[in-house]
Design a protein around this motif. Structure first.
Motif, short mmCIF file in Angstrom:
data_model
loop_
_atom_site.label_atom_id
_atom_site.label_comp_id
_atom_site.label_asym_id
_atom_site.label_seq_id
_atom_site.Cartn_x
_atom_site.Cartn_y
_atom_site.Cartn_z
N LEU A 298 0.82 -1.21 0.00
CA LEU A 298 0.00 0.00 0.00
C LEU A 298 0.85 1.26 0.00
CD1 LEU A 298 -2.65 -1.41 2.46
CD2 LEU A 298 -2.91 -1.10 0.00
N GLY A 299 2.15 1.11 -0.28
CA GLY A 299 3.03 2.28 -0.39
C GLY A 299 2.94 2.93 -1.76
N GLY A 300 2.26 2.29 -2.70
CA GLY A 300 2.06 2.93 -3.99
C GLY A 300 2.23 2.00 -5.18
N VAL B 167 10.36 -0.58 7.79
CA VAL B 167 9.04 0.00 7.56
C VAL B 167 9.19 1.36 6.90
CG1 VAL B 167 6.86 0.69 8.59
CG2 VAL B 167 8.20 -1.14 9.63
N ASN B 168 8.53 1.52 5.79
CA ASN B 168 8.55 2.80 5.09
C ASN B 168 7.45 3.70 5.65
OD1 ASN B 168 8.53 4.92 3.29
ND2 ASN B 168 8.89 3.62 1.48
N ALA B 169 7.86 4.60 6.55
CA ALA B 169 6.93 5.57 7.14
C ALA B 169 7.39 6.97 6.75
CB ALA B 169 6.88 5.40 8.66
N VAL C 159 11.28 -4.12 2.50
CA VAL C 159 10.75 -2.81 2.82
C VAL C 159 9.24 -2.86 2.60
CG1 VAL C 159 10.81 -0.33 2.33
CG2 VAL C 159 12.87 -1.71 1.98
N ASN C 160 8.49 -2.54 3.63
CA ASN C 160 7.04 -2.49 3.51
C ASN C 160 6.50 -1.19 4.07
OD1 ASN C 160 6.53 -6.01 3.85
ND2 ASN C 160 5.77 -4.76 2.17
N ASN C 161 5.40 -0.77 3.49
CA ASN C 161 4.71 0.44 3.92
C ASN C 161 4.00 0.21 5.28
OD1 ASN C 161 1.60 1.61 3.62
ND2 ASN C 161 3.17 3.12 3.17
N VAL C 162 3.79 1.28 6.01
CA VAL C 162 3.10 1.25 7.30
C VAL C 162 1.75 0.53 7.20
CG1 VAL C 162 1.96 2.72 9.03
CG2 VAL C 162 4.16 3.41 8.06
N GLU C 163 0.95 0.97 6.25
CA GLU C 163 -0.41 0.43 6.13
C GLU C 163 -0.39 -1.04 5.72
OE1 GLU C 163 -2.81 2.53 3.27
OE2 GLU C 163 -4.64 1.47 3.84
N THR C 164 0.55 -1.40 4.85
CA THR C 164 0.68 -2.81 4.44
C THR C 164 0.85 -3.68 5.68
OG1 THR C 164 1.87 -2.04 2.47
CG2 THR C 164 1.99 -4.39 2.98
N LEU C 165 1.77 -3.25 6.57
CA LEU C 165 2.04 -4.06 7.76
C LEU C 165 0.86 -4.06 8.72
CD1 LEU C 165 5.75 -3.08 8.04
CD2 LEU C 165 4.87 -5.41 7.75
#
Ligand SMILES: Cc1cc2nc3c(=O)[nH]c(=O)nc-3n(C[C@H](O)[C@H](O)[C@H](O)COP(=O)(O)O)c2cc1C
Ligand code: SF4
Ligand code: FES
Lengths: 157, 415
Positions: B55-57, B81-83, B208-214
């Protein structure tokens, strides 16, 4: 003068560096810590970060200049980041910014003579659903109007 | 359609960022159960079956990304985490970080277990000071409870989490720039391949994962992958936090099923265009997504539908423009953004974004001529597909889509 301040930060620096798998990874956090206390990134701050991370000072300088949040000269006591990206522009950010500049008597990247405020026109700070918005120091202020700017800035010491 | 909130269920609960409140709402129950009863690969398989897409894009299937990691176990694996949320029009990850960080931390525990990682970093954009404080406090509380550190939940699994701050650079949201930045350097994107799953943080395999993904992961493990997949549309599982801004009556962040029609988001959830004005255009997925005209908004908000419509879901930042909006001005602000934020490594990007902004500025200030429009389109074409990262492509898309879809307005403006 900043040497004494930096010395007092050594214990905290040690804790930060210990969290990372490699010392140099602590660079950004150490710069934040020192800038918060010293006010801006002085040559002494760069040397201190270099000492803690085992990274040459020239490399630290390269990092400092890459990121917009590090100041190479003193910022105002209240540093303002004013959002000028799409959603804020749609909601009238230009007019409110004009008012803000007139009130402070400064332009982008300037500091008021009394050292109280500095202004930075920023890109999206990601509170687009309450535009226009800005950050003063650490805090977000949203749904800005000219009146709200007056109340907020007049209330700051 | 109204659905039960999943990701946002604690957003309006006071103090949900504190562990006592979070636990009273069920936090960490799933992680404890999974770590003491499942195998890592079973977690990955459930995430795969849930059709969770990043969900990071980029929308890359999360389980599939996890499977790219080398199986030899020779080097430590990192979870990052990509925040670094920064895409204009987007304001969703901040809500998770400020209001429900335990949801993300529980997701990290599960993800780290699945990918056999014992060390995770959360990279939070520098300006998000409150997010940093809340997330750090949440991590500290989780340590105190024994949910992080050594032998968590008595499962024999270890996990350490470091909360890190960026320092103001949009490009650090690109995952390889983020890794360079996290290593203490300038935020320059890396040439790929190798991808981070093979050579990532400190030269080690990294996810690397997005905040919302996790944040989605605990819900998948709790309610099952079929449930999660069914919440969304075909191949796009779950719900998504849509950021709605611009000229609508009720801007905000709305959690809705993947595939929700764009028109419904604007008219139903957003309460329609402000002041009863007419809709002119919508950017569906953050500033990098191609703009849609008012006639093009009958599209479903998921990765595949928007790609078929010639644009993208991106960060799901929906920006609504009414008929008072001047497209020349909006392109001026879009090109300003990209020329500011280019990291400068590749000349097509550095020069292209700079030139484009200069020409658009000239037009905006009334000094343009008609030939400038084709020059801009040529510059944009030369920025696509030839750089280290896709930032340059993203910079080309607003130029192309605004000018092609609103050509007459640009021509009339130039006069
Ligand atoms: C220019 C650029 C900016 C990006 N910014 C972000 C961002 O702010 N947050 C984010 O999660 N992903 C961002 N991404 C996507 C990341 O590179 C990466 O795909 C993502 O973090 C992977 O996580 P996911 O699979 O969970 O989505 C960006 C990508 C590019 C090219
Ligand atoms: S495309 Fe632009 S942002 Fe990406 S690496 Fe090249 S110069 Fe940097
Ligand atoms: S556009 Fe101003 S906060 Fe996002």
């Amino acid at each position: 003068m900043s040497e004494a301040v930096l010395k007092s930060l050594d214990p905290e620096a040690q804790k930060i560096v210990a969290k990372y798998d490699q010392k140099r990874a602590a660079t950004l956090m150490l710069l934040h810590l020192a800038q918060d206390k010293v006010g801006y990134v002085t040559p002494e701050v760069e040397a201190w970060v270099s000492k803690w991370t085992d990274v040459p000072v020239v490399h630290v300088r390269g990092v400092v200049t890459f990121y917009s949040m590090y100041h190479l000269k003193p910022a105002g006591r209240h540093h303002i980041r004013y959002c000028t990206s799409t959603s804020c522009i749609l909601q009238g950010a230009e007019k409110v910014l004009c008012h803000l500049k007139k009130k402070l008597g400064i332009e982008n990247h300037e500091t008021t003579k009394d050292g109280k405020f500095s202004l930075e026109e920023a890109e999206c700070l990601c509170n687009c659903d309450a535009a226009p918005m800005m950050q003063v120091g650490d805090d977000y202020h949203v749904d800005l109007t000219e009146k709200k700017i007056d109340q907020l800035l007049d209330g700051l010491k | 359609m109204k659905t039960e909130p999943v990701l946002s269920r604690n957003f309006d609960v006071a103090d949900a960022w504190k562990i006592a409140t979070a636990e009273s709402r069920g936090a960490y129950v799933t992680a404890k159960k999974v770590l003491t009863s499942l195998q890592p690969d079973e977690v990955t398989n459930q995430v795969l079956a849930a059709n969770l897409r990043g969900l990071g894009g980029a929308g890359f299937p999360t389980g599939k990304k996890w499977q790219f990691l080398p199986k030899d176990g020779k080097k430590p694996v990192y979870l990052v985490v990509n925040a670094d949320e920064g895409e204009p029009g987007t304001c969703k990850d901040r809500l998770i970080l400020e209001r429900d960080p335990h949801q993300m931390i529980e997701g990290m525990i599960l993800a780290a277990f699945a990918i056999r990682s014992r060390k995770a970093y959360i990279y939070i954009r520098g300006e998000y000071v409150l997010s940093f404080r809340r997330t750090q406090a949440a991590v500290d509380e989780a340590y105190a409870k024994g949910y992080l550190g050594k032998n968590i939940f008595g499962s024999g699994v270890d996990l350490d989490i470091v909360v890190h701050r960026g320092a103001g650079a949009y490009i650090c949201g690109e995952e390889t720039a983020l890794l360079n930045s996290l290593e203490g350097g300038r935020g320059y994107p890396r040439l790929k391949p190798p991808f981070p799953a093979i050579v990532g943080l400190f030269g080690c395999p990294t996810i690397v994962n997005n905040v919302e993904t996790l944040a989605c992961v605990p819900h998948i493990l709790k309610n099952g992958p079929e449930w999660f997949a069914k919440l969304g549309s075909a191949g796009n599982g779950g719900t998504h936090l849509f950021s709605l801004s611009g000229h609508v009556n009720k801007p905000g962040v709305y959690e809705l099923p993947m595939g929700t029609p764009l028109r419904e988001i604007i008219e139903l959830h957003g309460g329609g265009v402000k002041g009863g004005r007419k809709l002119k255009a919508v950017i569906p997925g953050g500033i990098s997504a191609k703009i849609l005209t008012a006639d093009e908004i009958d599209v479903n908000m998921d990765y595949d539908s928007l790609r078929n419509a010639g644009t993208m879901l991106g960060s799901a930042g929906v920006m609504v423009m009414d008929d008072s909006v001047c497209m020349v001005k909006m392109l001026f602000y879009a090109t300003k953004f990209f020329s500011h934020e280019s990291c400068g490594q590749c000349s097509p990007c550095r020069e292209g974004t700079g030139w484009a902004h200069k020409i658009v500025t000239r037009i905006y200030e009334g000094r343009g001529n008609l030939k400038d429009l084709d020059t801009l389109l040529t510059i944009a074409r030369n920025m696509e597909g030839r750089t280290i990262c896709v930032f340059a492509d993203a910079a080309a898309w607003p130029i192309q889509s605004y000018i092609t879809k609103f050509r007459k307005e640009f021509e009339d403006y130039i006069g």
